[in-house]
Write a protein that holds these residues in place. Structure first.
Motif, PDB file in Angstrom:
ATOM      1  N   PHE A 171      14.241 -29.410 -16.762  1.00  0.00           N
ATOM      2  CA  PHE A 171      13.405 -28.301 -15.953  1.00  0.00           C
ATOM      3  C   PHE A 171      12.003 -27.938 -17.192  1.00  0.00           C
ATOM      4  O   PHE A 171      12.116 -27.841 -18.047  1.00  0.00           O
ATOM      5  CB  PHE A 171      14.440 -27.226 -16.063  1.00  0.00           C
ATOM      6  N   ASP A 172      10.819 -27.516 -16.220  1.00  0.00           N
ATOM      7  CA  ASP A 172       9.926 -26.992 -16.646  1.00  0.00           C
ATOM      8  C   ASP A 172       9.178 -25.873 -15.922  1.00  0.00           C
ATOM      9  O   ASP A 172       9.103 -25.846 -14.615  1.00  0.00           O
ATOM     10  CB  ASP A 172       8.870 -28.046 -16.560  1.00  0.00           C
ATOM     11  N   GLY A 173       9.379 -24.709 -16.370  1.00  0.00           N
ATOM     12  CA  GLY A 173       8.816 -23.522 -15.801  1.00  0.00           C
ATOM     13  C   GLY A 173       8.274 -22.520 -16.418  1.00  0.00           C
ATOM     14  O   GLY A 173       8.133 -22.760 -17.708  1.00  0.00           O
ATOM     15  N   SER A 174       8.330 -21.422 -16.054  1.00  0.00           N
ATOM     16  CA  SER A 174       7.629 -20.086 -16.745  1.00  0.00           C
ATOM     17  C   SER A 174       8.455 -19.730 -17.927  1.00  0.00           C
ATOM     18  O   SER A 174       7.954 -19.198 -18.927  1.00  0.00           O
ATOM     19  CB  SER A 174       7.488 -19.078 -15.859  1.00  0.00           C
ATOM     20  N   ASN A 175       9.736 -20.020 -17.988  1.00  0.00           N
ATOM     21  CA  ASN A 175      10.513 -19.901 -19.027  1.00  0.00           C
ATOM     22  C   ASN A 175      10.675 -20.828 -20.110  1.00  0.00           C
ATOM     23  O   ASN A 175      11.311 -21.053 -21.027  1.00  0.00           O
ATOM     24  CB  ASN A 175      12.036 -19.491 -18.626  1.00  0.00           C
ATOM     25  N   GLY A 176       9.711 -21.629 -19.972  1.00  0.00           N
ATOM     26  CA  GLY A 176       9.791 -22.978 -20.974  1.00  0.00           C
ATOM     27  C   GLY A 176      10.531 -24.217 -20.263  1.00  0.00           C
ATOM     28  O   GLY A 176      10.618 -24.372 -19.081  1.00  0.00           O
ATOM     29  N   LYS A 177      10.710 -25.258 -21.319  1.00  0.00           N
ATOM     30  CA  LYS A 177      11.287 -26.399 -20.749  1.00  0.00           C
ATOM     31  C   LYS A 177      12.696 -26.443 -21.342  1.00  0.00           C
ATOM     32  O   LYS A 177      13.165 -25.839 -22.506  1.00  0.00           O
ATOM     33  CB  LYS A 177      10.569 -27.554 -21.523  1.00  0.00           C
ATOM     34  N   GLY A 219       8.099 -21.849  -8.990  1.00  0.00           N
ATOM     35  CA  GLY A 219       7.265 -23.011  -9.817  1.00  0.00           C
ATOM     36  C   GLY A 219       8.010 -23.764 -10.729  1.00  0.00           C
ATOM     37  O   GLY A 219       7.244 -24.746 -11.390  1.00  0.00           O
ATOM     38  N   THR A 220       9.331 -23.662 -10.987  1.00  0.00           N
ATOM     39  CA  THR A 220       9.911 -24.387 -11.779  1.00  0.00           C
ATOM     40  C   THR A 220      10.123 -25.908 -11.216  1.00  0.00           C
ATOM     41  O   THR A 220      10.483 -25.931 -10.050  1.00  0.00           O
ATOM     42  CB  THR A 220      11.448 -23.607 -12.277  1.00  0.00           C
ATOM     43  N   THR A 221       9.755 -26.724 -11.946  1.00  0.00           N
ATOM     44  CA  THR A 221      10.121 -28.252 -11.452  1.00  0.00           C
ATOM     45  C   THR A 221      11.692 -28.932 -12.064  1.00  0.00           C
ATOM     46  O   THR A 221      11.731 -28.467 -13.175  1.00  0.00           O
ATOM     47  CB  THR A 221       9.092 -29.303 -11.821  1.00  0.00           C
ATOM     48  N   GLU A 222      12.277 -29.451 -11.522  1.00  0.00           N
ATOM     49  CA  GLU A 222      13.341 -30.192 -11.995  1.00  0.00           C
ATOM     50  C   GLU A 222      13.267 -31.718 -11.606  1.00  0.00           C
ATOM     51  O   GLU A 222      12.993 -31.980 -10.438  1.00  0.00           O
ATOM     52  CB  GLU A 222      14.771 -29.665 -11.223  1.00  0.00           C
ATOM     53  N   LYS A 223      13.512 -32.446 -12.573  1.00  0.00           N
ATOM     54  CA  LYS A 223      13.414 -33.874 -12.667  1.00  0.00           C
ATOM     55  C   LYS A 223      14.898 -34.340 -13.028  1.00  0.00           C
ATOM     56  O   LYS A 223      15.424 -33.972 -14.104  1.00  0.00           O
ATOM     57  CB  LYS A 223      12.420 -34.537 -13.185  1.00  0.00           C
ATOM     58  N   GLU A 279      12.946 -35.442  -7.897  1.00  0.00           N
ATOM     59  CA  GLU A 279      12.266 -34.396  -8.417  1.00  0.00           C
ATOM     60  C   GLU A 279      12.147 -33.388  -7.378  1.00  0.00           C
ATOM     61  O   GLU A 279      11.871 -33.681  -6.214  1.00  0.00           O
ATOM     62  CB  GLU A 279      10.889 -34.852  -8.760  1.00  0.00           C
ATOM     63  N   THR A 280      12.274 -32.123  -7.716  1.00  0.00           N
ATOM     64  CA  THR A 280      12.358 -30.883  -6.944  1.00  0.00           C
ATOM     65  C   THR A 280      11.459 -29.775  -7.495  1.00  0.00           C
ATOM     66  O   THR A 280      11.449 -29.679  -8.636  1.00  0.00           O
ATOM     67  CB  THR A 280      13.752 -30.375  -6.658  1.00  0.00           C
TER      68      THR A 280
END
Length: 95
Positions: A82-88, A66-70, A60-61
């Motif tokens: 990916f989960d961030g301000s632009n959605g998933k 603020g986007t997370t990558e798993k 996980e990064t």
């Protein structure tokens, strides 16, 4: 899984190669140098991710925006969620 893998599937922290089938692989020293990319990996008990509660994610990064990558693995795919301000979003590649 073999005799010298502590009963776990091990993936390189850098290139994500499956290390259990690399020639001579063992967890007995607590570290292993990936034969694919040369990265030293922690293969000690402290680095085992339990199946319960991990949702299958291995890495996980979190990025500056603020986007997370798993990253998770299946038998045939490497999946990046990916989960961030632009959605998933999820992307995958064959293994």
């Amino acid at each position: 899984m073999g005799l010298f893998d502590s009963g776990c599937d091990w993936y390189c922290d850098s290139c994500h190669a499956y290390m259990n089938n690399q020639p001579g692989f063992t967890t007995s020293l607590g570290t292993w140098i990936c034969t694919e990319c040369g990265t030293m990996n922690d293969v000690s008990e402290e680095n085992i991710i339990p199946e319960n509660g991990s949702d299958g994610y291995v890495f996980e990064t979190e990025y500056e925006d603020g986007t997370t990558e798993k990253i998770r693995y299946t038998k045939t795919r490497e999946v990046h969620d990916f989960d961030g301000s632009n959605g998933k979003m999820s992307i995958w590649r064959k293994r």
